[in-house]
Scaffold this motif. Structure first.
Motif, PDB file in Angstrom:
ATOM      1  N   VAL A   1     -38.083  33.190  44.854  1.00 30.86           N
ATOM      2  CA  VAL A   1     -37.978  34.287  45.820  1.00 30.86           C
ATOM      3  C   VAL A   1     -38.713  33.934  47.110  1.00 30.86           C
ATOM      4  O   VAL A   1     -38.206  34.151  48.213  1.00 30.86           O
ATOM      5  N   GLY A   2     -39.914  33.378  46.977  1.00 28.94           N
ATOM      6  CA  GLY A   2     -40.670  32.987  48.162  1.00 28.94           C
ATOM      7  C   GLY A   2     -39.954  31.926  48.971  1.00 28.94           C
ATOM      8  O   GLY A   2     -39.942  31.967  50.211  1.00 28.94           O
ATOM      9  N   ALA A   3     -39.326  30.972  48.280  1.00 25.70           N
ATOM     10  CA  ALA A   3     -38.571  29.925  48.966  1.00 25.70           C
ATOM     11  C   ALA A   3     -37.335  30.485  49.649  1.00 25.70           C
ATOM     12  O   ALA A   3     -36.958  30.064  50.746  1.00 25.70           O
ATOM     13  N   SER A   4     -36.708  31.472  49.026  1.00 27.04           N
ATOM     14  CA  SER A   4     -35.498  32.078  49.575  1.00 27.04           C
ATOM     15  C   SER A   4     -35.774  32.829  50.873  1.00 27.04           C
ATOM     16  O   SER A   4     -35.009  32.740  51.838  1.00 27.04           O
ATOM     17  N   VAL A   5     -36.884  33.571  50.927  1.00 24.28           N
ATOM     18  CA  VAL A   5     -37.204  34.348  52.125  1.00 24.28           C
ATOM     19  C   VAL A   5     -37.950  33.523  53.163  1.00 24.28           C
ATOM     20  O   VAL A   5     -38.185  33.975  54.276  1.00 24.28           O
ATOM     21  N   GLY A   6     -38.356  32.305  52.801  1.00 22.32           N
ATOM     22  CA  GLY A   6     -39.018  31.436  53.760  1.00 22.32           C
ATOM     23  C   GLY A   6     -40.464  31.769  54.026  1.00 22.32           C
ATOM     24  O   GLY A   6     -40.965  31.537  55.137  1.00 22.32           O
ATOM     25  N   PHE A   7     -41.166  32.292  53.030  1.00 23.40           N
ATOM     26  CA  PHE A   7     -42.565  32.684  53.209  1.00 23.40           C
ATOM     27  C   PHE A   7     -43.471  31.511  52.835  1.00 23.40           C
ATOM     28  O   PHE A   7     -43.914  31.390  51.693  1.00 23.40           O
ATOM     29  N   TYR A   8     -43.753  30.656  53.799  1.00 21.11           N
ATOM     30  CA  TYR A   8     -44.494  29.423  53.535  1.00 21.11           C
ATOM     31  C   TYR A   8     -45.909  29.698  53.020  1.00 21.11           C
ATOM     32  O   TYR A   8     -46.363  29.062  52.060  1.00 21.11           O
ATOM     33  N   LYS A   9     -46.616  30.621  53.644  1.00 18.55           N
ATOM     34  CA  LYS A   9     -47.995  30.914  53.226  1.00 18.55           C
ATOM     35  C   LYS A   9     -48.032  31.399  51.778  1.00 18.55           C
ATOM     36  O   LYS A   9     -48.940  31.052  51.021  1.00 18.55           O
ATOM     37  N   GLY A  10     -47.051  32.217  51.427  1.00 20.69           N
ATOM     38  CA  GLY A  10     -46.981  32.700  50.047  1.00 20.69           C
ATOM     39  C   GLY A  10     -46.677  31.584  49.069  1.00 20.69           C
ATOM     40  O   GLY A  10     -47.271  31.506  47.987  1.00 20.69           O
ATOM     41  N   ILE A  11     -45.744  30.705  49.442  1.00 19.86           N
ATOM     42  CA  ILE A  11     -45.410  29.561  48.595  1.00 19.86           C
ATOM     43  C   ILE A  11     -46.633  28.680  48.380  1.00 19.86           C
ATOM     44  O   ILE A  11     -46.900  28.207  47.264  1.00 19.86           O
ATOM     45  N   TYR A  12     -47.398  28.457  49.441  1.00 18.92           N
ATOM     46  CA  TYR A  12     -48.593  27.620  49.351  1.00 18.92           C
ATOM     47  C   TYR A  12     -49.578  28.196  48.333  1.00 18.92           C
ATOM     48  O   TYR A  12     -50.137  27.477  47.505  1.00 18.92           O
ATOM     49  N   LYS A  13     -49.795  29.520  48.398  1.00 22.79           N
ATOM     50  CA  LYS A  13     -50.713  30.177  47.456  1.00 22.79           C
ATOM     51  C   LYS A  13     -50.211  30.058  46.018  1.00 22.79           C
ATOM     52  O   LYS A  13     -50.991  29.815  45.087  1.00 22.79           O
ATOM     53  N   LEU A  14     -48.914  30.231  45.840  1.00 22.74           N
ATOM     54  CA  LEU A  14     -48.347  30.134  44.487  1.00 22.74           C
ATOM     55  C   LEU A  14     -48.477  28.721  43.933  1.00 22.74           C
ATOM     56  O   LEU A  14     -48.757  28.529  42.743  1.00 22.74           O
ATOM     57  N   LEU A  15     -48.281  27.737  44.788  1.00 21.06           N
ATOM     58  CA  LEU A  15     -48.385  26.353  44.335  1.00 21.06           C
ATOM     59  C   LEU A  15     -49.809  26.004  43.933  1.00 21.06           C
ATOM     60  O   LEU A  15     -50.028  25.213  43.011  1.00 21.06           O
ATOM     61  N   VAL A  16     -50.778  26.585  44.620  1.00 21.60           N
ATOM     62  CA  VAL A  16     -52.170  26.355  44.251  1.00 21.60           C
ATOM     63  C   VAL A  16     -52.443  26.896  42.851  1.00 21.60           C
ATOM     64  O   VAL A  16     -53.184  26.294  42.066  1.00 21.60           O
ATOM     65  N   LEU A  17     -51.809  28.025  42.523  1.00 17.32           N
ATOM     66  CA  LEU A  17     -52.033  28.656  41.227  1.00 17.32           C
ATOM     67  C   LEU A  17     -51.188  28.064  40.107  1.00 17.32           C
ATOM     68  O   LEU A  17     -51.613  28.027  38.950  1.00 17.32           O
ATOM     69  N   SER A  18     -49.979  27.615  40.434  1.00 20.66           N
ATOM     70  CA  SER A  18     -49.035  27.293  39.363  1.00 20.66           C
ATOM     71  C   SER A  18     -48.444  25.892  39.411  1.00 20.66           C
ATOM     72  O   SER A  18     -47.484  25.617  38.706  1.00 20.66           O
ATOM     73  N   THR A  19     -48.967  25.006  40.246  1.00 19.12           N
ATOM     74  CA  THR A  19     -48.426  23.646  40.288  1.00 19.12           C
ATOM     75  C   THR A  19     -48.862  22.883  39.022  1.00 19.12           C
ATOM     76  O   THR A  19     -50.026  22.916  38.669  1.00 19.12           O
ATOM     77  N   PRO A  20     -47.948  22.136  38.346  1.00 18.39           N
ATOM     78  CA  PRO A  20     -46.540  22.021  38.715  1.00 18.39           C
ATOM     79  C   PRO A  20     -45.572  22.868  37.895  1.00 18.39           C
ATOM     80  O   PRO A  20     -44.394  22.851  38.195  1.00 18.39           O
ATOM     81  N   PRO A  21     -46.012  23.578  36.820  1.00 14.88           N
ATOM     82  CA  PRO A  21     -45.018  24.159  35.897  1.00 14.88           C
ATOM     83  C   PRO A  21     -43.926  25.005  36.548  1.00 14.88           C
ATOM     84  O   PRO A  21     -42.743  24.811  36.255  1.00 14.88           O
ATOM     85  N   ASN A  22     -44.288  25.952  37.434  1.00 15.43           N
ATOM     86  CA  ASN A  22     -43.276  26.863  37.972  1.00 15.43           C
ATOM     87  C   ASN A  22     -42.271  26.179  38.884  1.00 15.43           C
ATOM     88  O   ASN A  22     -41.187  26.707  39.121  1.00 15.43           O
ATOM     89  N   VAL A  23     -42.634  25.030  39.416  1.00 15.21           N
ATOM     90  CA  VAL A  23     -41.694  24.297  40.256  1.00 15.21           C
ATOM     91  C   VAL A  23     -40.495  23.860  39.435  1.00 15.21           C
ATOM     92  O   VAL A  23     -39.374  23.762  39.934  1.00 15.21           O
ATOM     93  N   TYR A  24     -40.715  23.615  38.156  1.00 12.58           N
ATOM     94  CA  TYR A  24     -39.668  23.097  37.281  1.00 12.58           C
ATOM     95  C   TYR A  24     -39.039  24.190  36.415  1.00 12.58           C
ATOM     96  O   TYR A  24     -38.397  23.891  35.411  1.00 12.58           O
ATOM     97  N   GLU A  25     -39.226  25.458  36.821  1.00  7.93           N
ATOM     98  CA  GLU A  25     -38.581  26.562  36.117  1.00  7.93           C
ATOM     99  C   GLU A  25     -37.407  27.057  36.959  1.00  7.93           C
ATOM    100  O   GLU A  25     -37.570  27.383  38.144  1.00  7.93           O
ATOM    101  N   CYS A  26     -36.245  27.129  36.355  1.00  5.44           N
ATOM    102  CA  CYS A  26     -35.063  27.556  37.092  1.00  5.44           C
ATOM    103  C   CYS A  26     -34.840  29.058  36.924  1.00  5.44           C
ATOM    104  O   CYS A  26     -35.385  29.696  36.025  1.00  5.44           O
TER     105      CYS A  26
END
Length: 503
Positions: A375-400
């Motif tokens: 959802v964050g990638a779809s709306v283009g919210f870079y700051k939000g994506i950055y925060k999520l990646l700090v919390l969930s890298t890498p597992p959520n990146v590989y969830e479809c």
């Protein structure tokens, strides 16, 4: 001197131009003739006349129990009688049960007087011995307290409560209490008076009896509480307000270029937020109740991006205990994808509040089974994506994404929408994500070729990671490479760029 006058004039102008102007919305929504609404000849149905709210029955039962226990029923209900509002000082608990008879259709004169806030007419009605004013209803089931509340007549509301406190518990044909009506109209002063009245009557009750007076959790025909109505469409109004503010700034930019003038724009949405915060303080439980759309006031507050209100709602008693966090999932009804809502609102402050209190929500999926990253990638919210990646890298990146979302991953959504900064951040943290395929067997170059959103830099950036040209040569389930799709969708520039980078 001239600058001060100019600033004041601009502020007045902005007030009347405000898209959330109370005056404008009130007159647009209520532009009807009084006599048309009040003089309907159709009698109220037998069922409507006999209708009594379930709440009234509970209060009757509760009052009897309280009386038998010998509890105080007058002004002594409040510990400090000096704080009791004047209009409540002569009331006692038993007055809540004083419902003198069946509903009677009010005449046009009474209806007009209530809409007009005519408090002198209220005094005249007190002398009418034939029809108690507590029994008067219009064709929509509104009592005189509903009407006075919906039009924001503060002194009239106080006068009605003083004479007919039982109307606090009366519902109209939409199952709305006066509290619903006042909250929906955005009249914070009226809401405060209604809350004061409820607080006064419930102050000395046992907890089991207080539940009978908990009007804050009562729902109307749409499942909305008063708090729902206070927040209704607020996120949409916020977006409209931001757009109009930008237009106004453009209009005055040249004029204010060389002057130190501050433009202040009165904002109804701020007043609505204050009203909502007052209701949350009165009863926090209502924050977590869903309406028929499956939406809670908490979810609405997140959508509106109000960090203080979200904080107040989430400031649960259990969270004050060191090392413990209240189980939000156990009390939150409806949509639980709060992180998704914060990402859509593009509000980092609200996102921080949610993730700090409940970090596990980063793993929630929305009603469409989409991940937070997607959802964050779809709306283009870079700051939000950055925060999520700090919390969930890498597992959520590989969830479809699941269900009807063709098995796309967050990186696919970013490419599809053309958010290249997010694509770079995802690949920076998880380089292998470049090889992810959706259910159609398509990689990020397929999607770029199909959607035409990718810039030429993507091809160059991808080539640095894909040195063996696997992506450009990879076929999807239909046997198409990215170049095939670029041809099918006729994107000659993409084709030329692809050939150049992979030549």
């Amino acid at each position: 001197m001239d600058e001060n006058i100019e600033s004041h004039s601009l502020s007045i102008l902005l007030h009347f131009l405000s898209p959330s102007s109370t005056w404008l919305s009130m007159h647009c929504s209520e532009a009807r003739l009084d006599t048309i609404e009040a003089q309907r000849s159709t009698d109220m149905s037998h069922d409507q006349r006999r209708q009594r709210s379930f709440l009234m029955k509970m209060i009757n039962k509760g009052a009897c129990m309280i009386s038998s226990r010998g509890l105080p029923q007058g002004p002594q209900l409040m510990e400090d009688t000096e704080t009791v509002p004047k209009f409540l000082t002569n009331l006692k608990l038993s007055d809540l049960n004083n419902r003198p008879g069946e509903d009677v259709l009010m005449n046009p004169e009474i209806f007009s007087a209530m809409r007009g806030g005519n408090i002198d007419f209220l005094k005249k009605m007190k002398t009418n011995e034939t029809t108690p004013m507590a029994c008067l209803k219009n064709n929509k089931g509104d009592s005189i307290l509903h009407i006075a509340s919906s039009w924001g007549h503060l002194e009239l509301v106080k006068g009605i409560i003083s004479e007919c406190p039982s109307l606090l518990l009366e519902k109209n044909s939409k199952y709305q209490l006066p509290l619903h009506v006042a909250a929906g109209a955005g009249y914070s002063a009226i809401v405060k008076v209604l809350v004061e009245s409820l607080t006064y009557f419930s102050a000395g009750l046992h907890e089991e009896d207080k539940a009978n007076l908990n009007l804050y959790v009562m729902k109307d025909i749409n499942g909305d509480t008063a708090l729902h109505l206070a927040l209704k469409d607020l996120h949409k109004k916020t977006e409209v307000r931001m757009y109009h503010n930008r237009i106004r700034l453009l209009i005055f930019m040249t004029h204010l270029m060389n002057k130190k003038v501050i433009i202040s724009s009165p904002d109804t949405s701020i007043r609505q937020m204050e009203l909502a915060a007052y209701l949350v303080k009165a009863n926090q439980q209502a924050s977590f109740l869903e309406n028929k759309d499956g939406v809670s006031p908490l979810y609405m507050a997140v959508e509106a991006g109000n960090v203080s209100l979200v904080n107040a709602m989430l400031n649960l008693p259990g969270n004050n205990v060191q090392g413990k966090t209240f189980d939000l999932a156990s009390i939150l009804e409806g949509r639980k994808s709060l992180v998704h809502a914060a990402l859509k609102a593009k509000n980092t402050d609200v996102l921080d509040v949610i993730l700090n209190k409940y970090p596990s929500l980063v793993n929630e999926r929305d009603e469409e089974r989409r991940t937070c990253l997607s959802v964050g990638a779809s709306v283009g919210f870079y700051k939000g994506i950055y925060k999520l990646l700090v919390l969930s890298t890498p597992p959520n990146v590989y969830e479809c994404d699941g269900d009807d979302n063709d098995g796309s991953f967050a990186i696919h959504m970013a490419v599809e929408k053309g958010h290249m900064d997010i694509v770079k951040e995802l690949l920076k943290r998880c380089p292998d994500a470049i090889y992810l395929l959706n259910e159609q067997g398509q990689n990020i170059l397929h999607i770029a070729a199909k959607r035409g959103k990718a810039e030429s830099f993507l091809l160059g950036y991808v080539r640095k990671l894909d040195t063996k040209n696997h992506l450009i040569e990879e076929q999807d389930v239909d046997g198409n490479t990215p170049l095939h799709l670029a041809t099918i969708h006729w994107r000659p520039r993409r084709m030329d760029a692809s050939k150049k980078h992979y030549a």
